[in-house]
Structure formats: structure tokens, C-alpha cells
Enzyme design. Structure first.
Site, PDB file in Angstrom:
ATOM      1  N   HIS A 280      -7.855  -6.246  -2.042  1.00 20.76           N
ATOM      2  CA  HIS A 280      -6.405  -6.459  -2.244  1.00 20.76           C
ATOM      3  C   HIS A 280      -5.570  -5.408  -1.513  1.00 20.76           C
ATOM      4  O   HIS A 280      -4.425  -5.678  -1.135  1.00 20.76           O
ATOM      5  CB  HIS A 280      -6.053  -6.484  -3.742  1.00 20.76           C
ATOM      6  CG  HIS A 280      -5.852  -5.130  -4.354  1.00 20.76           C
ATOM      7  ND1 HIS A 280      -6.901  -4.382  -4.855  1.00 20.76           N
ATOM      8  CD2 HIS A 280      -4.725  -4.370  -4.544  1.00 20.76           C
ATOM      9  CE1 HIS A 280      -6.421  -3.236  -5.340  1.00 20.76           C
ATOM     10  NE2 HIS A 280      -5.121  -3.212  -5.165  1.00 20.76           N
TER      11      HIS A 280
ATOM     12  N   LYS B  53      -2.975  -8.452  -4.544  1.00 28.63           N
ATOM     13  CA  LYS B  53      -3.667  -9.128  -5.652  1.00 28.63           C
ATOM     14  C   LYS B  53      -3.325 -10.611  -5.731  1.00 28.63           C
ATOM     15  O   LYS B  53      -4.031 -11.376  -6.385  1.00 28.63           O
ATOM     16  CB  LYS B  53      -3.313  -8.458  -6.980  1.00 28.63           C
ATOM     17  CG  LYS B  53      -3.973  -7.095  -7.180  1.00 28.63           C
ATOM     18  CD  LYS B  53      -3.620  -6.521  -8.552  1.00 28.63           C
ATOM     19  CE  LYS B  53      -4.313  -5.192  -8.781  1.00 28.63           C
ATOM     20  NZ  LYS B  53      -3.962  -4.597 -10.099  1.00 28.63           N
TER      21      LYS B  53
ATOM     22  N   ASP C  77       0.598  -3.446  -5.220  1.00 32.35           N
ATOM     23  CA  ASP C  77      -0.524  -4.354  -5.502  1.00 32.35           C
ATOM     24  C   ASP C  77      -0.248  -5.790  -5.078  1.00 32.35           C
ATOM     25  O   ASP C  77      -0.838  -6.725  -5.617  1.00 32.35           O
ATOM     26  CB  ASP C  77      -0.856  -4.331  -7.001  1.00 32.35           C
ATOM     27  CG  ASP C  77      -1.761  -3.166  -7.373  1.00 32.35           C
ATOM     28  OD1 ASP C  77      -2.448  -2.635  -6.478  1.00 32.35           O
ATOM     29  OD2 ASP C  77      -1.788  -2.778  -8.559  1.00 32.35           O
TER      30      ASP C  77
ATOM     31  N   HIS D  37      -5.094   3.407  -2.966  1.00 33.55           N
ATOM     32  CA  HIS D  37      -6.418   3.487  -3.602  1.00 33.55           C
ATOM     33  C   HIS D  37      -7.357   4.436  -2.855  1.00 33.55           C
ATOM     34  O   HIS D  37      -8.546   4.507  -3.175  1.00 33.55           O
ATOM     35  CB  HIS D  37      -7.056   2.093  -3.706  1.00 33.55           C
ATOM     36  CG  HIS D  37      -6.494   1.281  -4.836  1.00 33.55           C
ATOM     37  ND1 HIS D  37      -6.625   1.652  -6.151  1.00 33.55           N
ATOM     38  CD2 HIS D  37      -5.796   0.107  -4.830  1.00 33.55           C
ATOM     39  CE1 HIS D  37      -6.026   0.750  -6.922  1.00 33.55           C
ATOM     40  NE2 HIS D  37      -5.511  -0.201  -6.140  1.00 33.55           N
TER      41      HIS D  37
ATOM     42  N   ASP E  94       0.785   4.949 -10.266  1.00 33.96           N
ATOM     43  CA  ASP E  94       0.115   3.717 -10.679  1.00 33.96           C
ATOM     44  C   ASP E  94      -0.926   3.992 -11.772  1.00 33.96           C
ATOM     45  O   ASP E  94      -0.954   3.328 -12.812  1.00 33.96           O
ATOM     46  CB  ASP E  94      -0.548   3.079  -9.454  1.00 33.96           C
ATOM     47  CG  ASP E  94      -1.177   1.733  -9.775  1.00 33.96           C
ATOM     48  OD1 ASP E  94      -0.686   1.044 -10.685  1.00 33.96           O
ATOM     49  OD2 ASP E  94      -2.166   1.384  -9.103  1.00 33.96           O
TER      50      ASP E  94
END
Length: 509
Positions: A398, A373, A370, A425, A453
Site C-alpha cells: 500500500h 490501502k 494510507d 513505513h 500515525d
């Protein structure tokens, strides 16, 4: 005729040598020649080794004998046997077809005009040419000594060449290894190959490896049990006497130590030195010592490279982990989230059958899943509630931002982290972001990290939600199996849930 082969009693040797005898092949169609040769050389000895006479009465018989005996040192060869050129044809066969250039060949002929000496030696790679009438006992004695000495020297050169070739192969194979324990394990295996220069020089199963701390003098024993690679503290006093004495001398002199069939290689590194103990079936000769000394020098340079590589590698991992923590702390998420995701991802990688180096890569790279972010505004990142449509579009960026931050560094670890950041994702059914990839088109690293995650995120408090109970998390994974998540990976998670819960409990916030 018999007188020319007789030796005096002064040449007799009382002590019986223990080594394998020199093999000498007598090829002649006259039985008397074989008999007097055996009588004359019955007590012959050279370099502590007796003589073994092999007998063939034709070129055809000699070929069979050569096939069954690979270590014949000398051939006393008649020229005229079943044909006028039988001996010369056999010499050509030995050199050209068998490609045996180490055995010494001495022609013995009763008809010197049949094969002129200069022509024979030039065309047939013959080492000596004698008329049977001039072969007195003293001259035969001299022939054996000179030719056996040549054979011994030639084989020393050939063994050295073979050992050097193995040394090059061994060093090349080891130099590509970066982990110290993997290096030690491979070195032990290569030592075994290196010392198989001859069958009686086999590297024993009693071989061992130790690490030696140059400052504290602490010694650890490397253990390789099935898939485990461990180091165990060891006291020198607990070791067998010969091994202890050799190791003590090696650490004191900072050099290799040899004693008959035992040896210790001491590879001095910057902080930690490595000690290899070995035992062979026969005495370690000068060639073996020279090869092991050269091998040791190569290992020393490799050890220093491994040490530097590990320093750099560990520094990279620490920086990545800390950067991951910074990203998570900015979004007010749990400090141990990145560590748990790393261990969950490594466990899934191991369960799915990835090799150890890839498992380690996923473990080290997943903390940056991540990292993108860091480019998301605080108002969106830390909003205490559900994001609206525009905010959600901003949040989804992100993944690509993280990929752009990490991609192109030219470092394997960051390249893997970039792949994870971009793909974690995506969803199995193609409804994820940023590229809408589906199934196997999603990189396995991304599929693995996605489960790690979400498993951890759902079980942790966030600014927009409370932690879920385990049963609720598992129910969601069952529902999303084959939709959001790779079904095979979900099955592995469910079948090994206790291992994931051990990680969760070990790294609680």
C-alpha cells in the site's frame, strides 16, 4: 559694482516660510562678491522657502562644502580663482566625479574671453553663463528663479523615478504572497519603504490594516503580535476621529482618501476589501498620492488572485481530507484518525523548526498517508486478526501504491502527500518498507508522519486490536527510539506530550 546686485524694497516678503531653505553655493575668490550677493538676496523667497547662502572662496573649499551638503540647488561659480580654469575644473568634478546632474551651475566671470560661452556650456554641462558686468539685481533675481524652478522640477522627476522603482519592487514582493494575512503584513512593511522617498516622509507607526466585508459592512482589525496573526472585530465609533472619518469616506466612495498627513488606501476585492490607514511626518504631496494610487491598483489585482488561490487551495485541502477519511472508513478505522494524524504531524513539524508553509503542507498532505490501502483487498485490509506472511506482503504494497496514485500530478500538495505515502513505513534502522531506507535518507515528512500515525493507531481501537493505554504507548516509543523512529523526533514528542494529548482529547472518536 554694488548697484548691480541691489533689489528694491518692493521685493521684500513679510511672511516667514516654514520649509527648509534653498541652498545656494557662492564660489568666488573675491570677498566683495560674496558680500553684495548676500545683501542682494537677503529677502529672496521661492515657493515659500527662503534662501540659505553657502560660501566658498576657492574650488578646494567648494569641494568640501559639496561633500557636507547634499541638497545644494544652485552654484554661482566664478571661473578664474586659484587657477585660470579652477571654476571649469570644479564643474567637471561635480558632473563627472560626484555624478551630480541635478544641481544648477551658473558661471560668473569677469574675464569672458578666458572661457568662451558656447564652448563652456557645450563641454562642461553649465546651465548659464554670465559676465559679472551684466549681472544687475534684476538679472540675478531672474537667474535664481529660473534655476531653482529647474532644480525643483528635476528633483520631482528623480523622486518620481525613485518612487516608481520602489513601487515595482514592492508590488513584485507582494505578488508572490498567497495568504491574505501574510499579504497584509508585507503590504504594511512595503508601504513604509514606499513612503521613505525622503527622510521627512516616514510612514508612521500608527499604520493599521482592516478587512471590510463588502456585503455585511463588517470591519475587522488585523493584529500582528509576535508570531500571531489575528483578526479582531472593530467598531468604527471606537476609532479616533480622523481615522474613522477617512475610513467612512473610503468605504463610501470606494477610493483612496487623503488629508494632509493622513491617508486611507481602499483596496476593493470581490468579497472582502482591505483598508490601509497610514500617517506620515509631513504633508502627502501629489507624487506620493499618485504612487499610492498606482500601488492600490496593483494590490487590488493581487487581492483577487489571493482570493482565487485560497479558494483553490482550500478546495484541494478539503478534497484530500475527505479522500483520507474515505480510505480510513474503508478499513473500518476511526473517522478522526486522519485529522489527529494531520495535527500531530503539523505539531512535530513546528517543534522540529520547519517554516510555517512546510508545516501547513504536512498538515494538509498527511491525511493521505494510507491512500494506497484503497487498492488492498478487503479480506486483507479488514482481517480481524494477525496477517499471515503472504497477506502481510500484500499489505506492505500500500505504501508504493499510494505513492503511484499521488505522484506526478505536478501539484506541490500532492507531491508532498506522495512522499509521505511512500516513506512513512520506513524505519530509522533501515528495517522498514518499501525501500529499506535508513536515518536521514528517509524524508523528514515521512519520519514525522510515521510517529503521528503510530501514536494515534496504538491509542485507537482497530479491527485487530483494542486501544493501548498511554503508558504502554510511551514505553514502546522509548524502546523504538533510534530503531523504528527518529530519536530527535521522539524526544520532541516526549518533551511536549501535553500538546499531543490536547489534540487527542480535542478530536476524540
Amino acid at each position: 559694482m554694488n548697484d548691480m546686485f541691489l533689489f528694491s524694497d518692493d521685493n521684500a516678503v513679510e511672511a516667514k516660510p516654514q520649509k527648509a531653505p534653498w541652498q545656494v553655493l557662492v564660489v568666488d575668490d573675491e570677498k566683495d562678491v560674496h558680500a553684495v550677493t548676500s545683501l542682494a538676496l537677503g529677502s529672496f523667497e521661492f515657493h515659500g522657502r527662503e534662501l540659505e547662502l553657502l560660501h566658498a572662496y576657492s574650488a578646494k573649499e567648494a569641494k568640501e562644502t559639496l561633500k557636507n551638503n547634499a541638497d545644494i540647488a544652485l552654484i554661482l561659480l566664478d571661473v578664474v580663482m586659484e587657477t585660470d580654469q579652477a571654476g571649469l575644473e570644479l564643474a567637471a568634478y561635480i558632473r563627472k566625479e560626484l555624478k551630480n546632474h541635478s544641481v544648477r551651475i551658473v558661471l560668473r566671470t569677469g574675464q569672458p574671453g578666458q572661457a568662451p560661452e558656447h564652448q563652456v556650456i557645450r563641454d562642461y554641462d553649465i546651465n548659464d553663463y554670465k559676465n559679472k558686468t551684466e549681472l544687475t539685481s534684476a538679472k540675478l533675481y531672474t537667474i535664481l528663479y529660473s534655476n531653482l524652478r529647474s532644480y525643483k522640477d528635476i528633483n520631482t522627476v528623480l523622486r518620481s523615478k525613485a518612487a516608481l522603482e520602489r513601487l515595482i519592487i514592492a508590488s513584485r514582493g507582494i505578488s508572490s504572497i498567497h495568504g491574505l494575512k501574510a499579504f497584509v503584513n508585507l503590504t504594511l512593511a512595503q508601504l513604509s519603504d514606499l513612503l521613505h522617498i525622503s527622510d521627512d516622509k516616514a510612514f508612521g507607526k500608527e499604520s493599521d490594516a482592516y478587512s471590510y466585508h463588502n456585503e455585511t459592512k463588517e470591519i475587522k482589525h488585523f493584529l500582528f503580535q509576535e508570531s500571531e496573526e489575528l483578526e479582531e472585530d472593530v467598531s468604527l465609533d471606537s476609532l479616533p476621529e480622523v481615522k474613522r472619518e477617512l475610513i467612512e469616506e473610503a468605504t463610501r466612495t470606494n477610493a483612496n482618501v487623503y488629508r494632509e498627513k493622513d491617508f486611507v488606501m481602499f483596496c476593493s476585492g470581490q468579497k472582502v476589501s482591505l483598508i490601509f490607514y497610514g500617517k506620515t511626518k509631513s504633508r502627502i504631496n501629489s507624487i506620493d498620492r499618485n504612487i499610492l494610487n498606482i500601488f492600490t491598483e496593483n494590490l487590488i489585482s493581487i487581492i483577487d488572485n489571493i482570493y482565487l488561490h485560497e479558494v483553490i487551495d482550500n478546495s484541494q485541502k478539503e478534497l484530500i481530507y475527505r479522500l483520507g477519511e474515505v480510505v480510513e472508513s474503508r478499513s473500518n478505522e476511526t473517522g478522526y484518525h486522519v485529522k489527529r494524524v494531520a495535527y500531530y504531524s503539523a505539531l512535530l513539524g513546528e517543534l522540529v523548526g520547519l517554516p510555517d508553509d512546510e508545516v501547513e503542507l504536512i498538515k494538509s498532505a498527511s491525511p493521505l498517508h494510507d491512500v494506497g490501502k484503497i487498492a488492498i483487498p478487503d479480506a486483507v485490509l479488514n482481517k480481524p486478526g494477525k496477517l499471515d506472511a503472504d497477506e502481510w506482503e500484500i499489505m506492505k504494497t500500500h505504501a508504493l501504491k499510494g505513492y503511484n496514485i499521488l505522484n506526478g500530478a505536478g501539484l506541490v500538495l500532492l507531491d508532498v502527500a506522495a512522499t509521505i505515502a511512500l516513506t512513512h513505513h520506513e524505519k530509522w534502522d533501515g528495517s522498514g518498507y518499501p525501500q529499506g531506507l535508513a536515518k536521514e535518507d528517509i524524508h523528514l515528512y515521512g519520519r514525522i508522519t510515521a510517529i503521528a500515525d503510530v501514536f494515534d493507531a496504538l491509542g485507537s481501537d482497530r479491527c485487530y486490536k483494542k486501544a493501548w493505554e498511554l503508558d504502554r504507548i510511551l514505553e514502546l516509543f522509548k524502546e523504538e527510539r533510534g530503531k523504528h523512529f527518529d530519536p530527535r523526533l521522539i524526544d520532541l514528542l516526549m518533551d511536549n506530550l501535553d500538546k499531543f494529548l490536547e489534540i487527542r482529547d480535542r478530536y476524540k472518536d
